[in-house]
Motif scaffolding. Structure first.
Motif, PDB file in Angstrom:
ATOM      1  N   LEU A  48      -6.042 -13.604  -4.708  1.00  0.00           N
ATOM      2  CA  LEU A  48      -6.096 -13.431  -6.161  1.00  0.00           C
ATOM      3  C   LEU A  48      -4.809 -12.856  -6.745  1.00  0.00           C
ATOM      4  N   ALA A  49      -3.873 -12.472  -5.892  1.00  0.00           N
ATOM      5  CA  ALA A  49      -2.628 -11.838  -6.348  1.00  0.00           C
ATOM      6  C   ALA A  49      -1.689 -12.900  -6.909  1.00  0.00           C
ATOM      7  N   MET A  50      -1.720 -13.068  -8.229  1.00  0.00           N
ATOM      8  CA  MET A  50      -0.955 -14.135  -8.878  1.00  0.00           C
ATOM      9  C   MET A  50       0.209 -13.628  -9.721  1.00  0.00           C
ATOM     10  N   GLU A  51       0.396 -12.346  -9.822  1.00  0.00           N
ATOM     11  CA  GLU A  51       1.475 -11.785 -10.643  1.00  0.00           C
ATOM     12  C   GLU A  51       2.579 -11.271  -9.711  1.00  0.00           C
ATOM     13  N   PRO A  52       3.647 -12.037  -9.533  1.00  0.00           N
ATOM     14  CA  PRO A  52       4.665 -11.686  -8.532  1.00  0.00           C
ATOM     15  C   PRO A  52       5.388 -10.371  -8.797  1.00  0.00           C
ATOM     16  N   ASN A  53       5.436  -9.908 -10.047  1.00  0.00           N
ATOM     17  CA  ASN A  53       6.132  -8.658 -10.348  1.00  0.00           C
ATOM     18  C   ASN A  53       5.222  -7.443 -10.385  1.00  0.00           C
ATOM     19  N   ALA A  54       3.922  -7.655 -10.239  1.00  0.00           N
ATOM     20  CA  ALA A  54       2.970  -6.552 -10.361  1.00  0.00           C
ATOM     21  C   ALA A  54       2.904  -5.699  -9.097  1.00  0.00           C
TER      22      ALA A  54
ATOM     23  N   ILE B 186       2.343  -7.975  -3.306  1.00  0.00           N
ATOM     24  CA  ILE B 186       1.706  -9.087  -2.607  1.00  0.00           C
ATOM     25  C   ILE B 186       2.284 -10.376  -3.162  1.00  0.00           C
ATOM     26  N   MET B 187       2.909 -11.152  -2.281  1.00  0.00           N
ATOM     27  CA  MET B 187       3.481 -12.430  -2.707  1.00  0.00           C
ATOM     28  C   MET B 187       3.302 -13.444  -1.590  1.00  0.00           C
ATOM     29  N   ASN B 188       2.705 -14.571  -1.938  1.00  0.00           N
ATOM     30  CA  ASN B 188       2.463 -15.648  -0.972  1.00  0.00           C
ATOM     31  C   ASN B 188       1.727 -15.144   0.263  1.00  0.00           C
ATOM     32  N   GLY B 189       0.774 -14.247   0.056  1.00  0.00           N
ATOM     33  CA  GLY B 189      -0.027 -13.722   1.148  1.00  0.00           C
ATOM     34  C   GLY B 189       0.647 -12.625   1.949  1.00  0.00           C
ATOM     35  N   GLU B 190       1.913 -12.333   1.669  1.00  0.00           N
ATOM     36  CA  GLU B 190       2.629 -11.275   2.381  1.00  0.00           C
ATOM     37  C   GLU B 190       2.391  -9.945   1.671  1.00  0.00           C
TER      38      GLU B 190
ATOM     39  N   HIS C 108     -16.139   0.831   0.129  1.00  0.00           N
ATOM     40  CA  HIS C 108     -16.615   1.068   1.494  1.00  0.00           C
ATOM     41  C   HIS C 108     -15.555   0.763   2.549  1.00  0.00           C
ATOM     42  N   SER C 109     -14.293   0.764   2.140  1.00  0.00           N
ATOM     43  CA  SER C 109     -13.217   0.498   3.091  1.00  0.00           C
ATOM     44  C   SER C 109     -11.950   1.197   2.615  1.00  0.00           C
ATOM     45  N   GLU C 110     -10.939   1.159   3.469  1.00  0.00           N
ATOM     46  CA  GLU C 110      -9.682   1.809   3.130  1.00  0.00           C
ATOM     47  C   GLU C 110      -8.976   1.087   1.987  1.00  0.00           C
ATOM     48  N   ALA C 111      -7.995   1.732   1.434  1.00  0.00           N
ATOM     49  CA  ALA C 111      -7.200   1.168   0.341  1.00  0.00           C
ATOM     50  C   ALA C 111      -6.138   0.242   0.930  1.00  0.00           C
ATOM     51  N   TYR C 112      -6.555  -0.966   1.271  1.00  0.00           N
ATOM     52  CA  TYR C 112      -5.647  -1.969   1.820  1.00  0.00           C
ATOM     53  C   TYR C 112      -6.137  -3.343   1.358  1.00  0.00           C
ATOM     54  N   PRO C 113      -5.234  -4.235   0.980  1.00  0.00           N
ATOM     55  CA  PRO C 113      -5.655  -5.539   0.440  1.00  0.00           C
ATOM     56  C   PRO C 113      -6.474  -6.364   1.429  1.00  0.00           C
ATOM     57  N   SER C 114      -7.575  -6.885   0.948  1.00  0.00           N
ATOM     58  CA  SER C 114      -8.404  -7.799   1.725  1.00  0.00           C
ATOM     59  C   SER C 114      -7.831  -9.214   1.594  1.00  0.00           C
ATOM     60  N   PRO C 115      -8.286 -10.142   2.422  1.00  0.00           N
ATOM     61  CA  PRO C 115      -7.844 -11.538   2.234  1.00  0.00           C
ATOM     62  C   PRO C 115      -8.155 -12.054   0.826  1.00  0.00           C
ATOM     63  N   ALA C 116      -9.300 -11.658   0.262  1.00  0.00           N
ATOM     64  CA  ALA C 116      -9.635 -12.078  -1.112  1.00  0.00           C
ATOM     65  C   ALA C 116      -8.641 -11.486  -2.101  1.00  0.00           C
ATOM     66  N   ASP C 117      -8.265 -10.211  -1.907  1.00  0.00           N
ATOM     67  CA  ASP C 117      -7.272  -9.587  -2.795  1.00  0.00           C
ATOM     68  C   ASP C 117      -5.969 -10.366  -2.763  1.00  0.00           C
ATOM     69  N   CYS C 118      -5.545 -10.761  -1.581  1.00  0.00           N
ATOM     70  CA  CYS C 118      -4.286 -11.513  -1.445  1.00  0.00           C
ATOM     71  C   CYS C 118      -4.373 -12.869  -2.132  1.00  0.00           C
TER      72      CYS C 118
END
Length: 146
Positions: A95-101, A125-129, A83-93
Motif C-alpha cells: 500500500l506504500a504509494m507515496e515515494p517521499n513519505a 518504503i519504495m518498491n517493496g524495499e 498485536h505486533s511490533e512496529a514494522y511494515p507488514s507485506p500489506a503495508d509495503c
C-alpha cells in the motif's frame, strides 16, 4: 531521518491508544518539498480491523484535494499495529504509494508499558524495499533566514 514535532508523536500515540484494539491511521501533511510535517490529519480506518487499516476512499480523496489546494504533500503516513511490533507488514509495503513519505508505525501491543518510545518507528518504503530511519523529536522546525 524523520524530523518531527514532539506534539505530533504524542498525538499519534494518543490516537493509537484511543483506537486500540482497532488499528488507527492518518497523515501529517506539510508544504511541498519542505519535509516538515505540520498539519495533523487523523483518518478513519474503514476496515475497523485489529490487523489491517484502510483509509476511507472519500475521506482520502478530500484530504488529497485539500493538500493539492494548499500546496502540501503527505510527509508522514501513519498507522498502528495492535498485536505486533512496529514494522511494515507485506500489506503495508503493497500500500506504500507515496515515494517521499515517511511511514510511521505505532505498536500498541505493549501499550501499558511506561516508556512507549520504542513503539514508534519510521520507515521509507519504495518498491517493496524497507529502510528504517531515525526519528528526531523536535519542539519546532528551524526556519532559515535568507
Amino acid at each position: 531521518m524523520l524530523n518531527i514535532l514532539q506534539m505530533h508523536l504524542d498525538r499519534m500515540w494518543q490516537q493509537a491508544i484511543k483506537d486500540h484494539p482497532i488499528e488507527t491511521c492518518g497523515i501529517i501533511a506539510g508544504k511541498l518539498g519542505s519535509n516538515e510535517a505540520s498539519r495533523f490529519i487523523p483518518m478513519k480506518n474503514i476496515a475497523q480491523s485489529t490487523s489491517f487499516f484502510e483509509f476511507d476512499p472519500k475521506e482520502q480523496l478530500q484530504v488529497w484535494r485539500e493538500m493539492e489546494v494548499n500546496d502540501e504533500e503527505p510527509i508522514v503516513i501513519f498507522h498502528s499495529h495492535t498485536h505486533s511490533e512496529a514494522y511494515p507488514s507485506p500489506a503495508d509495503c503493497s500500500l506504500a504509494m507515496e515515494p517521499n513519505a515517511h511511514y510511521v508505525i505505532i505498536s500498541t501491543q505493549d501499550k501499558d508499558l511506561p516508556d512507549a518510545d520504542h513503539a514508534i518507528r519510521s520507515f521509507r518504503i519504495m518498491n517493496g524495499e524497507i529502510v528504517e530511519e531515525r526519528i528526531a523529536r523536535v519542539a519546532s522546525y528551524q526556519t532559515s533566514v535568507a
